[in-house]
Design a protein around this motif. Structure first.
Motif, PDB file in Angstrom:
ATOM      1  N   LEU A  93       0.788  -1.140  -0.013  1.00  0.00           N
ATOM      2  CA  LEU A  93      -0.056   0.005  -0.026  1.00  0.00           C
ATOM      3  C   LEU A  93       0.723   1.167   0.027  1.00  0.00           C
ATOM      4  CD1 LEU A  93      -2.923  -0.884   2.424  1.00  0.00           C
ATOM      5  CD2 LEU A  93      -2.907  -0.347  -0.088  1.00  0.00           C
ATOM      6  N   ALA A  94       1.970   1.129   0.813  1.00  0.00           N
ATOM      7  CA  ALA A  94       2.839   2.379   0.808  1.00  0.00           C
ATOM      8  C   ALA A  94       3.515   2.697  -0.518  1.00  0.00           C
ATOM      9  CB  ALA A  94       4.082   2.058   1.785  1.00  0.00           C
ATOM     10  N   GLU A  95       3.727   1.820  -1.432  1.00  0.00           N
ATOM     11  CA  GLU A  95       4.221   1.910  -2.840  1.00  0.00           C
ATOM     12  C   GLU A  95       3.343   2.237  -3.588  1.00  0.00           C
ATOM     13  OE1 GLU A  95       5.984  -1.849  -3.911  1.00  0.00           O
ATOM     14  OE2 GLU A  95       7.502  -1.928  -2.469  1.00  0.00           O
ATOM     15  N   ARG A  96       2.035   1.755  -3.410  1.00  0.00           N
ATOM     16  CA  ARG A  96       0.878   2.040  -4.378  1.00  0.00           C
ATOM     17  C   ARG A  96       0.504   3.546  -4.109  1.00  0.00           C
ATOM     18  NH1 ARG A  96      -3.625  -1.651  -5.532  1.00  0.00           N
ATOM     19  NH2 ARG A  96      -5.656  -0.286  -5.591  1.00  0.00           N
ATOM     20  N   TRP A  97       0.344   3.880  -2.894  1.00  0.00           N
ATOM     21  CA  TRP A  97       0.011   5.270  -2.450  1.00  0.00           C
ATOM     22  C   TRP A  97       0.913   6.458  -2.895  1.00  0.00           C
ATOM     23  CZ3 TRP A  97      -2.411   4.287   3.201  1.00  0.00           C
ATOM     24  CH2 TRP A  97      -3.443   3.365   2.826  1.00  0.00           C
ATOM     25  N   GLN A  98       2.393   6.029  -2.577  1.00  0.00           N
ATOM     26  CA  GLN A  98       3.257   6.897  -3.544  1.00  0.00           C
ATOM     27  C   GLN A  98       3.354   6.835  -4.768  1.00  0.00           C
ATOM     28  OE1 GLN A  98       5.632   8.644  -1.185  1.00  0.00           O
ATOM     29  NE2 GLN A  98       5.750   9.731  -3.122  1.00  0.00           N
ATOM     30  N   GLY A  99       2.817   6.164  -5.567  1.00  0.00           N
ATOM     31  CA  GLY A  99       2.611   6.115  -6.754  1.00  0.00           C
ATOM     32  C   GLY A  99       1.328   6.911  -7.225  1.00  0.00           C
ATOM     33  N   TYR A 100       0.342   7.024  -6.612  1.00  0.00           N
ATOM     34  CA  TYR A 100      -0.792   7.788  -6.752  1.00  0.00           C
ATOM     35  C   TYR A 100      -0.250   9.161  -6.468  1.00  0.00           C
ATOM     36  CZ  TYR A 100      -4.298   4.011  -6.262  1.00  0.00           C
ATOM     37  OH  TYR A 100      -4.988   3.008  -6.677  1.00  0.00           O
ATOM     38  N   LEU A 101       0.580   9.546  -5.731  1.00  0.00           N
ATOM     39  CA  LEU A 101       1.273  10.971  -5.271  1.00  0.00           C
ATOM     40  C   LEU A 101       2.202  11.364  -6.405  1.00  0.00           C
ATOM     41  CD1 LEU A 101       1.911  10.665  -1.394  1.00  0.00           C
ATOM     42  CD2 LEU A 101       0.229  12.043  -2.460  1.00  0.00           C
TER      43      LEU A 101
ATOM     44  N   ALA B  45       2.206  10.616  -9.405  1.00  0.00           N
ATOM     45  CA  ALA B  45       1.445  10.652 -10.588  1.00  0.00           C
ATOM     46  C   ALA B  45       0.346  11.641 -10.638  1.00  0.00           C
ATOM     47  CB  ALA B  45       0.598   9.516 -10.931  1.00  0.00           C
ATOM     48  N   GLY B  46       0.322  12.396  -9.496  1.00  0.00           N
ATOM     49  CA  GLY B  46      -0.674  13.710  -9.395  1.00  0.00           C
ATOM     50  C   GLY B  46      -2.041  13.221  -9.226  1.00  0.00           C
ATOM     51  N   THR B  47      -2.345  11.909  -8.978  1.00  0.00           N
ATOM     52  CA  THR B  47      -3.617  11.309  -8.788  1.00  0.00           C
ATOM     53  C   THR B  47      -4.063  11.740  -7.524  1.00  0.00           C
ATOM     54  OG1 THR B  47      -3.311   9.374 -10.238  1.00  0.00           O
ATOM     55  CG2 THR B  47      -5.225   9.341  -8.873  1.00  0.00           C
ATOM     56  N   TRP B  48      -3.193  11.810  -6.616  1.00  0.00           N
ATOM     57  CA  TRP B  48      -3.596  12.269  -5.296  1.00  0.00           C
ATOM     58  C   TRP B  48      -2.769  13.500  -4.913  1.00  0.00           C
ATOM     59  CZ3 TRP B  48      -3.539   7.843  -1.219  1.00  0.00           C
ATOM     60  CH2 TRP B  48      -4.401   6.776  -1.328  1.00  0.00           C
ATOM     61  N   VAL B  49      -3.232  14.518  -4.334  1.00  0.00           N
ATOM     62  CA  VAL B  49      -2.568  15.548  -3.939  1.00  0.00           C
ATOM     63  C   VAL B  49      -2.911  16.015  -2.610  1.00  0.00           C
ATOM     64  CG1 VAL B  49      -1.923  17.886  -4.583  1.00  0.00           C
ATOM     65  CG2 VAL B  49      -2.534  16.381  -6.474  1.00  0.00           C
ATOM     66  N   PHE B  50      -1.899  16.145  -1.646  1.00  0.00           N
ATOM     67  CA  PHE B  50      -1.911  16.798  -0.224  1.00  0.00           C
ATOM     68  C   PHE B  50      -1.968  18.428  -0.506  1.00  0.00           C
ATOM     69  CE2 PHE B  50      -0.975  12.324   1.045  1.00  0.00           C
ATOM     70  CZ  PHE B  50      -1.970  12.184   2.119  1.00  0.00           C
ATOM     71  N   GLU B  51      -2.869  19.128   0.045  1.00  0.00           N
ATOM     72  CA  GLU B  51      -2.965  20.522  -0.162  1.00  0.00           C
ATOM     73  C   GLU B  51      -3.145  21.252   1.409  1.00  0.00           C
ATOM     74  OE1 GLU B  51      -6.060  21.618  -2.764  1.00  0.00           O
ATOM     75  OE2 GLU B  51      -5.476  19.977  -4.164  1.00  0.00           O
ATOM     76  N   MET B  52      -2.614  22.394   1.417  1.00  0.00           N
ATOM     77  CA  MET B  52      -2.752  23.218   2.738  1.00  0.00           C
ATOM     78  C   MET B  52      -3.329  24.631   2.400  1.00  0.00           C
ATOM     79  SD  MET B  52       0.990  21.641   4.050  1.00  0.00           S
ATOM     80  CE  MET B  52       1.604  21.840   2.523  1.00  0.00           C
ATOM     81  N   ASP B  53      -3.956  25.007   3.333  1.00  0.00           N
ATOM     82  CA  ASP B  53      -4.171  26.407   3.194  1.00  0.00           C
ATOM     83  C   ASP B  53      -4.503  26.971   4.751  1.00  0.00           C
ATOM     84  OD1 ASP B  53      -6.250  28.615   3.124  1.00  0.00           O
ATOM     85  OD2 ASP B  53      -5.804  28.322   0.914  1.00  0.00           O
TER      86      ASP B  53
END
Length: 471
Positions: free
Chosen positions: A337-345, A347-355
């Motif tokens: 899962l760590a490899e899979r989620w890092q892959g999403y990040l 690829a830009g499929t997942w993005v962590f955002e802050m405001d």
């Protein structure tokens, strides 16, 4: 005005009228709205928080700096070590002003949000008198405390990036690792062949993972005043019993929303996240399910930029969680899962955002005026999932709404996109709760604050056409 297209013409017309009426409520005079929660009401959870929990949280930060003095010196240098006495002096003074109900002081420093905070502080003056801890709105003073702690560290120089809640969050993650592994294995089994899943299996999977994301919210260090919490039992086994304690459960309507989105392209689902540890992992499992099933092509995951409410997720918590999963010996599911989620990040499929808005004391009804770029960004989402108690309080403006007030109405015009709140109840406010459902809590005098009861509430109103067709 733009609205989401519903299944039936009747539902569509009814929703259109409802959203129109709700959109006009923002112009009501404040005197027509329920009062916000305040610590001046003795016996309230706000009073208990300010008089008991918040001083304990500050004391634990002070104790941490005493205990970690040598380690901090080794990591950050002698200059940082020497500043710890000054830091603890400032923290002790902050605690003293709170306990003596003294006026709140303006923030100092060069951080970008300082002018906003000081302007909002001026708004709290009443009849020429500055706000004090127990009389000012609870949401404001609680956020103010966490922002003042951050200010003290920011202005110290060397320790500006130090996470004084970090070890507590790491300990909670480690203590929950067995439950995390079980949930991770279940996720991998579920999404092994998404195309082979029947409609009923997809619905069951959604029920499992939205339920886990909901109930993981029980693990909140700000409620325990920093005392150790973890998820140690099998989370999936607990779900059946826990779901009897969901007082409002709009999960069927949420699933219907997702089913419609599955037929669209370029779908973005946002999660406004809450706690690190087991809850962060559970939220990422839900995000993975939505991605793997082809419902969402993009996930925007909103987190805090700096330590907040003890256990709220920061970028460092995300990094630590993925690293901990990657290095978990004998736990292949977590490594996968760590490899899979890092892959999403990557690829830009997942993005962590802050405001900075997420670490302000503002209710969400003021986002459009105070943070218009963030509001416009949320309008581009097809669905927004708000996690946890603090986000729920900000959705409701931290007002003492009559419990049966409609959930959409209590948002005071905050309708950037269809949204769902997942919350275990840890503050004495709620809306959208029918009397017959509230009656289920009759034997529990602490039902509003214990974290033992929960809500899944959907508001389908949207002031943008992003999620569907235009009216």
């Amino acid at each position: 005005m733009h609205l989401l297209l519903m299944n039936s013409g009747l539902h569509f017309a009814t929703l259109a009228l409802l959203c129109f009426l709700l959109s006009t409520m923002g112009g009501q005079a404040n005197t027509e709205l329920p009062d916000v929660l305040r610590g001046s009401y003795k016996g309230s959870f706000a009073y208990k928080t300010i008089s008991e929990r918040m001083p304990v949280i500050l004391t634990k930060v002070i104790d941490l700096f005493h205990r970690e003095k040598i380690n901090i010196g080794n990591q950050y240098g002698d200059a940082a070590k020497e500043k710890l006495k000054q830091i603890n002096g400032s923290l002790s003074e902050l605690k003293s002003t709170m306990q003596r109900n003294k006026p709140l002081q303006p923030l100092a420093g060069a951080a970008a949000d300082v002018p906003l905070w000081n302007r909002l502080l001026e708004e709290q003056w009443v009849d020429g008198e500055p706000p004090v801890w127990f009389d000012a709105p609870w949401l404001f003073v609680e956020c103010y405390m966490y922002r003042r702690v951050r200010e003290i560290l920011e202005n110290s120089g060397e320790l500006r990036d130090y996470d004084y809640f970090g070890q507590q969050k790491r300990d909670t993650l480690e203590a929950s690792i067995a439950a995390i592994e079980l949930l991770g294995e279940h996720l991998l089994e579920t999404v092994a062949d998404p195309a082979a899943l029947s409609g009923q299996q997809v619905k069951r999977a959604f029920s499992d993972f939205i339920g886990m994301s909901l109930w993981a919210n029980k693990n909140d260090l700000s409620i325990s005043a920093g005392a150790h919490v973890s998820q140690e039992a099998s989370p999936l086994v607990q779900l059946v019993e826990l779901n009897h304690r969901v007082l409002v459960n709009d999960s069927e309507q949420v699933f219907a929303q997702l089913r419609r989105l599955r037929d669209k392209r370029d779908v973005r689902i946002d999660i406004v996240m809450d706690n690190a540890g087991f809850e962060l992992f559970s939220d990422l499992c839900l995000a993975d399910l939505l991605t793997s099933l082809g419902i969402a092509q993009r996930m925007s995951l909103h987190i805090k930029a700096h330590p907040w409410y003890v256990s709220d997720t920061t970028p460092a918590d995300v990094r630590h969680t993925l690293q901990h999963m990657q290095s978990a010996d004998g736990k292949p599911a977590l490594r996968r899962l760590a490899e899979r989620w890092q892959g999403y990040l990557d690829a830009g499929t997942w993005v962590f955002e802050m405001d900075t808005f997420w670490t302000s004391p503002l209710p969400f009804s003021r986002m459009a005026s105070e943070a218009p770029e963030l509001y416009a960004h949320l309008q581009a989402a097809n669905l927004i999932i708000f996690k946890g108690d603090l986000n729920y309080r900000k959705l409701l403006g931290d007002r003492n709404w009559p419990h049966s007030t409609g959930f959409c109405a209590s948002l005071e015009g905050f309708h950037p996109a269809p949204l769902v709140a997942l919350r275990t109840m840890k503050a004495d406010l709620v809306s959208g709760l029918a009397p017959e459902r509230e009656a289920l809590t009759a034997g529990d005098p602490n039902w509003m604050v214990s974290g033992e009861w929960a809500l899944i509430q959907l508001c389908e109103c949207s002031d943008t056409a992003r999620g569907g067709d235009e009216l």
